[in-house]
Motif scaffolding. Structure first.
Motif, short mmCIF file in Angstrom:
data_model
loop_
_atom_site.label_atom_id
_atom_site.label_comp_id
_atom_site.label_asym_id
_atom_site.label_seq_id
_atom_site.Cartn_x
_atom_site.Cartn_y
_atom_site.Cartn_z
N VAL A 92 0.86 -1.18 0.00
CA VAL A 92 0.00 0.00 0.00
C VAL A 92 0.90 1.23 0.00
O VAL A 92 1.68 1.44 0.93
N TYR A 93 0.77 2.04 -1.06
CA TYR A 93 1.65 3.20 -1.21
C TYR A 93 1.13 4.42 -0.44
O TYR A 93 0.03 4.43 0.10
N SER A 94 1.96 5.45 -0.40
CA SER A 94 1.78 6.57 0.53
C SER A 94 0.43 7.26 0.39
O SER A 94 -0.09 7.46 -0.72
N ASN A 95 -0.12 7.60 1.55
CA ASN A 95 -1.35 8.40 1.70
C ASN A 95 -2.60 7.70 1.17
O ASN A 95 -3.62 8.37 0.96
N ALA A 96 -2.53 6.40 0.96
CA ALA A 96 -3.75 5.65 0.62
C ALA A 96 -4.61 5.51 1.87
O ALA A 96 -4.09 5.33 2.98
N THR A 97 -5.91 5.59 1.68
CA THR A 97 -6.86 5.45 2.79
C THR A 97 -7.77 4.26 2.49
O THR A 97 -8.50 4.28 1.51
N ILE A 98 -7.70 3.25 3.34
CA ILE A 98 -8.49 2.03 3.16
C ILE A 98 -9.40 1.90 4.37
O ILE A 98 -8.93 1.80 5.51
N VAL A 140 -8.30 -6.63 1.07
CA VAL A 140 -7.36 -6.39 -0.03
C VAL A 140 -6.66 -7.72 -0.28
O VAL A 140 -5.93 -8.22 0.57
N GLY A 141 -6.95 -8.31 -1.44
CA GLY A 141 -6.53 -9.67 -1.72
C GLY A 141 -5.03 -9.85 -1.86
O GLY A 141 -4.27 -8.89 -2.06
N ARG A 142 -4.63 -11.09 -1.77
CA ARG A 142 -3.21 -11.44 -1.79
C ARG A 142 -2.50 -10.88 -3.02
O ARG A 142 -2.98 -11.00 -4.15
N GLY A 143 -1.35 -10.25 -2.79
CA GLY A 143 -0.53 -9.74 -3.87
C GLY A 143 -1.03 -8.47 -4.52
O GLY A 143 -0.45 -7.99 -5.50
N ALA A 144 -2.09 -7.86 -3.98
CA ALA A 144 -2.62 -6.63 -4.57
C ALA A 144 -1.70 -5.46 -4.24
O ALA A 144 -0.98 -5.45 -3.25
N VAL A 145 -1.77 -4.46 -5.12
CA VAL A 145 -1.02 -3.21 -4.93
C VAL A 145 -2.00 -2.06 -4.94
O VAL A 145 -2.77 -1.91 -5.89
N VAL A 146 -1.99 -1.27 -3.88
CA VAL A 146 -2.85 -0.09 -3.78
C VAL A 146 -1.97 1.13 -3.94
O VAL A 146 -1.05 1.36 -3.15
N GLY A 147 -2.23 1.93 -4.96
CA GLY A 147 -1.41 3.10 -5.25
C GLY A 147 -1.62 4.22 -4.24
O GLY A 147 -2.50 4.17 -3.38
N GLY A 148 -0.81 5.26 -4.37
CA GLY A 148 -0.85 6.37 -3.43
C GLY A 148 -2.05 7.28 -3.64
O GLY A 148 -2.63 7.35 -4.72
N ASN A 149 -2.45 7.96 -2.55
CA ASN A 149 -3.50 8.97 -2.59
C ASN A 149 -4.83 8.43 -3.12
O ASN A 149 -5.52 9.11 -3.88
N ILE A 150 -5.17 7.22 -2.70
CA ILE A 150 -6.42 6.59 -3.15
C ILE A 150 -7.31 6.32 -1.95
O ILE A 150 -6.84 6.00 -0.86
N TRP A 151 -8.62 6.47 -2.18
CA TRP A 151 -9.64 6.20 -1.16
C TRP A 151 -10.29 4.87 -1.54
O TRP A 151 -10.91 4.75 -2.60
N VAL A 152 -10.15 3.84 -0.67
CA VAL A 152 -10.64 2.50 -0.99
C VAL A 152 -11.66 2.08 0.06
O VAL A 152 -11.35 2.03 1.26
N THR A 153 -12.88 1.76 -0.37
CA THR A 153 -13.93 1.32 0.56
C THR A 153 -14.60 0.04 0.07
O THR A 153 -15.62 -0.37 0.63
N GLU A 154 -14.05 -0.60 -0.97
CA GLU A 154 -14.59 -1.87 -1.47
C GLU A 154 -13.46 -2.87 -1.59
O GLU A 154 -12.28 -2.51 -1.69
N ASP A 155 -13.82 -4.16 -1.60
CA ASP A 155 -12.82 -5.21 -1.70
C ASP A 155 -11.93 -5.02 -2.92
O ASP A 155 -12.38 -4.56 -3.99
N VAL A 156 -10.65 -5.38 -2.76
CA VAL A 156 -9.70 -5.34 -3.85
C VAL A 156 -9.32 -6.78 -4.19
O VAL A 156 -8.85 -7.52 -3.30
N PRO A 157 -9.52 -7.23 -5.43
CA PRO A 157 -9.23 -8.64 -5.76
C PRO A 157 -7.75 -8.97 -5.61
O PRO A 157 -6.88 -8.10 -5.71
N ALA A 158 -7.47 -10.23 -5.39
CA ALA A 158 -6.09 -10.69 -5.32
C ALA A 158 -5.36 -10.35 -6.61
O ALA A 158 -5.90 -10.50 -7.71
N GLY A 159 -4.15 -9.85 -6.46
CA GLY A 159 -3.31 -9.53 -7.61
C GLY A 159 -3.68 -8.24 -8.33
O GLY A 159 -3.00 -7.87 -9.30
N ALA A 160 -4.69 -7.54 -7.89
CA ALA A 160 -5.11 -6.31 -8.58
C ALA A 160 -4.12 -5.19 -8.31
O ALA A 160 -3.39 -5.18 -7.33
N ARG A 161 -4.15 -4.22 -9.22
CA ARG A 161 -3.31 -3.02 -9.07
C ARG A 161 -4.25 -1.81 -9.17
O ARG A 161 -4.78 -1.51 -10.24
#
Length: 296
Positions: A258-264, A270-291
């Motif tokens: 999970v990169y800087s300033n992301a808000t989850i 957040v599924g296995r191997g996923a990457v969450v970019g910076g400055n993102i607001w996440v309130t739903e499931d993130v699939p495994a391996g997603a970017r």
């Protein structure tokens, strides 16, 4: 203004501050003779634990392989005695009964929990060794394990968290939160002791990271500065008060970055191997391996 007027002002302040309605919920009424937890003593306990977990880096710097058993033995004995006293203070604070034999029973319980904590130290060292390796392998600016152990705020914060989490699992009241808040004030990294964090965990830079009480974080997870793993909302009971203790923070599976300033927020995964970019607001499931990244 005359001295008489000063006296009137001071007397009025005393009267107002002594009124029951002014201190409701703020006045600690503990049983006379009971000890109270000490921030200074808890800092010594954390320092002793660091000297045991990272010998030579903290505590006596002249320790060597020949004298190591002696130094660890002395530190563990002191840690046990001081921790017993602080756990007793926390138990007394949480138990306001007045009955015969109470203090003796609480002292026995405190000693038992302190001893059980000491028994977790070998496992804590293995966990923290993996965290140090994760920080070293994940940062090209790190030149040695020694630099990571001595300088990186993430290791200080994660170390305090892992100590506090074990104490929380032993049902020690109050003290786990004090210990993590010590690291929070020193590093700007806020990890609740109730969070569950797997091995090989690291936080790069770290300032502003918040990890909530019911977070579950898997193995080999990396966070950057400013990441928030928080709650989206607070369900209320019939009286409109927040319902405490329910799962309300994210689950991060293994190998997540999970990169800087992301808000989850919320009880999402957040599924296995996923990457969450910076400055993102996440309130739903993130699939495994997603970017997940910001749209251009």
């Amino acid at each position: 203004m005359s001295p008489l007027n000063f006296t009137h002002i001071l007397t009025q302040a005393v009267d107002e501050l002594s009124a029951p309605e002014s201190y409701e919920g703020l006045f600690l009424r503990h049983i006379e003779g009971d000890p109270l937890p000490s921030g200074r003593a808890l800092r010594r306990i954390v320092d002793l634990a660091r000297a045991i977990l990272f010998p030579g880096y903290f505590g006596n710097s002249t320790v060597n392989s020949r004298t190591l058993p002696y130094h660890i033995g002395v530190n563990i004995e002191q840690l046990f005695e001081e921790l017993t006293g602080q756990v007793l203070a926390a138990l007394c604070l949480a138990d306001n009964r007045v009955e015969e034999g109470r203090n003796e029973a609480l002292h026995q319980l405190a000693a038992e929990r302190a001893a059980r904590f000491v028994s977790t130290l070998p496992r804590l060292r293995r966990l923290l060794a993996a965290d140090v390796q994760a920080a070293y392998n994940g940062d090209p600016a790190a030149h040695s394990f020694g630099e990571v152990i001595s300088c990186y705020p993430a290791i200080r914060a994660i170390g305090n968290y892992r100590i506090a989490h074990e104490l929380l699992l032993l049902d020690v009241p109050l003290i786990p939160r004090i210990i993590t808040e010590m690291a929070h004030s020193e590093t700007g990294i806020d990890i609740h002791p109730g969070a569950q964090i797997g091995e090989y965990f690291t936080i790069d830079h770290g300032t502003g990271v918040v990890i909530g009480e019911t977070c579950i974080i898997g193995r080999n997870v990396k966070l950057y500065q400013g990441v928030t793993l928080g709650a989206k909302s607070f369900p209320l009971d019939a009286d409109g008060n927040p319902i405490k203790g329910i799962p309300r923070h994210p689950i991060l599976e293994d190998d997540v970055i999970v990169y800087s300033n992301a808000t989850i927020l919320g009880r999402i995964t957040v599924g296995r191997g996923a990457v969450v970019g910076g400055n993102i607001w996440v309130t739903e499931d993130v699939p495994a391996g997603a970017r997940i990244v910001q749209r251009k």
